[in-house]
Motif scaffolding. Structure first.
Motif, short mmCIF file in Angstrom:
data_model
loop_
_atom_site.label_atom_id
_atom_site.label_comp_id
_atom_site.label_asym_id
_atom_site.label_seq_id
_atom_site.Cartn_x
_atom_site.Cartn_y
_atom_site.Cartn_z
N GLY A 1 0.82 -1.21 0.00
CA GLY A 1 0.00 0.00 0.00
C GLY A 1 0.85 1.25 0.00
N ASP A 2 0.57 2.15 0.93
CA ASP A 2 1.29 3.43 0.96
C ASP A 2 2.66 3.31 1.62
OD1 ASP A 2 -0.80 4.74 -0.27
OD2 ASP A 2 -1.76 5.30 1.62
N ARG A 3 2.90 2.22 2.34
CA ARG A 3 4.13 2.12 3.14
C ARG A 3 5.13 1.18 2.50
NH1 ARG A 3 5.67 -0.69 8.02
NH2 ARG A 3 3.67 -1.77 8.11
N PHE A 4 6.36 1.63 2.41
CA PHE A 4 7.47 0.81 1.93
C PHE A 4 7.82 -0.22 3.00
CE2 PHE A 4 11.96 -0.17 1.49
CZ PHE A 4 12.18 -0.27 0.13
N THR A 5 7.95 -1.49 2.60
CA THR A 5 8.29 -2.56 3.54
C THR A 5 9.35 -3.48 2.93
OG1 THR A 5 6.46 -3.92 2.73
CG2 THR A 5 6.02 -2.56 4.68
N ALA A 6 9.78 -4.46 3.70
CA ALA A 6 10.85 -5.36 3.25
C ALA A 6 10.60 -6.01 1.89
CB ALA A 6 11.11 -6.43 4.32
N PRO A 7 9.37 -6.43 1.57
CA PRO A 7 9.17 -7.03 0.24
C PRO A 7 9.51 -6.09 -0.91
CG PRO A 7 7.34 -7.58 1.68
CD PRO A 7 8.18 -6.58 2.41
N ASP A 8 9.43 -4.78 -0.66
CA ASP A 8 9.77 -3.85 -1.73
C ASP A 8 11.26 -3.84 -2.02
OD1 ASP A 8 7.15 -2.60 -2.35
OD2 ASP A 8 7.25 -1.96 -0.25
N VAL A 9 12.07 -4.19 -1.03
CA VAL A 9 13.50 -4.36 -1.29
C VAL A 9 13.70 -5.57 -2.21
CG1 VAL A 9 15.75 -4.88 -0.26
CG2 VAL A 9 14.20 -3.28 0.88
N VAL A 10 13.03 -6.66 -1.88
CA VAL A 10 13.18 -7.90 -2.65
C VAL A 10 12.63 -7.74 -4.07
CG1 VAL A 10 12.53 -10.34 -2.77
CG2 VAL A 10 13.10 -9.30 -0.56
N ILE A 11 11.39 -7.30 -4.18
CA ILE A 11 10.75 -7.18 -5.50
C ILE A 11 11.28 -5.96 -6.25
CG2 ILE A 11 8.56 -6.85 -6.70
CD1 ILE A 11 8.80 -9.61 -5.49
N GLY A 12 11.42 -4.84 -5.55
CA GLY A 12 11.93 -3.64 -6.21
C GLY A 12 13.33 -3.85 -6.75
N GLY A 13 14.18 -4.49 -5.95
CA GLY A 13 15.52 -4.78 -6.42
C GLY A 13 15.53 -5.74 -7.59
N GLY A 14 14.64 -6.73 -7.53
CA GLY A 14 14.54 -7.69 -8.63
C GLY A 14 14.09 -7.04 -9.93
N LEU A 15 13.12 -6.15 -9.83
CA LEU A 15 12.63 -5.47 -11.03
C LEU A 15 13.68 -4.50 -11.59
CD1 LEU A 15 8.88 -4.74 -10.28
CD2 LEU A 15 9.79 -6.05 -12.21
N ARG A 16 14.41 -3.83 -10.71
CA ARG A 16 15.48 -2.94 -11.19
C ARG A 16 16.48 -3.75 -12.01
NH1 ARG A 16 18.99 -0.22 -7.53
NH2 ARG A 16 18.97 1.73 -8.70
N TRP A 17 16.88 -4.90 -11.46
CA TRP A 17 17.82 -5.77 -12.17
C TRP A 17 17.20 -6.28 -13.47
CZ3 TRP A 17 16.33 -11.02 -12.55
CH2 TRP A 17 17.23 -11.82 -13.28
N GLY A 18 15.95 -6.73 -13.41
CA GLY A 18 15.32 -7.32 -14.58
C GLY A 18 15.20 -6.34 -15.73
N MET A 19 14.79 -5.12 -15.44
CA MET A 19 14.65 -4.13 -16.50
C MET A 19 16.00 -3.63 -16.99
SD MET A 19 11.16 -1.98 -15.71
CE MET A 19 11.71 -1.27 -14.16
N ALA A 20 16.98 -3.52 -16.08
CA ALA A 20 18.31 -3.06 -16.48
C ALA A 20 18.98 -4.04 -17.44
CB ALA A 20 19.18 -2.85 -15.25
N THR A 21 18.71 -5.33 -17.25
CA THR A 21 19.31 -6.35 -18.11
C THR A 21 18.48 -6.65 -19.35
OG1 THR A 21 18.22 -8.14 -16.87
CG2 THR A 21 20.42 -7.46 -16.13
N GLY A 22 17.28 -6.08 -19.42
CA GLY A 22 16.40 -6.35 -20.54
C GLY A 22 15.60 -7.62 -20.40
N ALA A 23 15.70 -8.28 -19.24
CA ALA A 23 14.97 -9.53 -19.03
C ALA A 23 13.50 -9.28 -18.75
CB ALA A 23 15.59 -10.31 -17.88
#
Length: 208
Positions: free
Chosen positions: A149-171
């Motif tokens: 929701g409105d609050r950043f939590t630990a899963p956002d580190v996991v998923i947010g980091g994964g998406l940053r990597w995924g889009m940066a690599t074109g995957a």
């Protein structure tokens, strides 16, 4: 005395643990392993993590491995950071879902696509198929700032980091919902500090 030690390789999944350590604001030590020297396979490190992989976090003598598990552990160990959802609330179940969705669905689905090995029996795969996995994640971040929701939590580190990597690599395709969500995560001061720490530790290790 610092009682948190992160075993780290850059770039690797341990960047998530580094980010999370900055989020909780705890003092910690980083031990950088060299892949060129195959230090992650040496007996000294295998005694820490027999898998020979990073990250591994040592806290007061206890070893925690697996990036998502480290994020979950740190969120509970440092509740003042506000990165967990209270135990005993229904929302805690959703919080766990997204913590585990990263390594059990998102990451293997995307790596399957990267390595061009998609096409196994859908019922035999924990993530089903890559398109469904990404569609579920896209729907989750389309209409809310963060996964809970409105609050950043630990899963956002996991998923947010994964998406940053995924889009940066074109995957992962750079869909508007993903780009907006990653942009919000990327504004976290803790993420910026972790990137600075990563560069500094890598430079220190290279000059040693």
């Amino acid at each position: 005395m610092v009682d948190l030690t992160l075993y780290h390789i850059s770039p690797s999944r341990s960047l998530l643990a580094l980010w999370m350590l900055e989020e909780v604001g705890a003092e910690y030590e980083v031990k950088v392993l060299s892949t060129e020297r195959d230090e992650q396979r040496e007996p000294a490190y295998l005694a820490v993590n027999p898998m020979g992989k990073v990250p591994a976090l040592v806290h007061q003598g206890t070893v925690i491995t697996e990036a998502a598990a480290i994020c979950a552990y740190l969120a509970d160990a440092f509740p003042e950071a506000g990165l967990a959802v209270p135990i005993g609330t229904p929302a805690r179940g959703v919080y766990y879902k997204w913590l585990f969705f990263g390594p059990s669905c998102f990451e293997p689905a995307v790596i399957d696509r990267m390595l061009k090995r998609e096409g196994g029996p859908r019922g035999a795969l924990g993530w089903g198929d890559t398109d469904t996995t990404l569609a579920v994640l896209e729907a989750a971040v389309r209409d809310r700032p963060f996964l809970m929701g409105d609050r950043f939590t630990a899963p956002d580190v996991v998923i947010g980091g994964g998406l940053r990597w995924g889009m940066a690599t074109g995957a992962v395709e750079k869909k508007p919902a993903f780009e907006a969500y990653v942009a919000r995560c990327s504004e976290r001061p803790a993420l910026k500090r972790s990137e600075e720490r990563d560069r500094a530790e890598a430079a220190r290790a290279a000059s040693a």
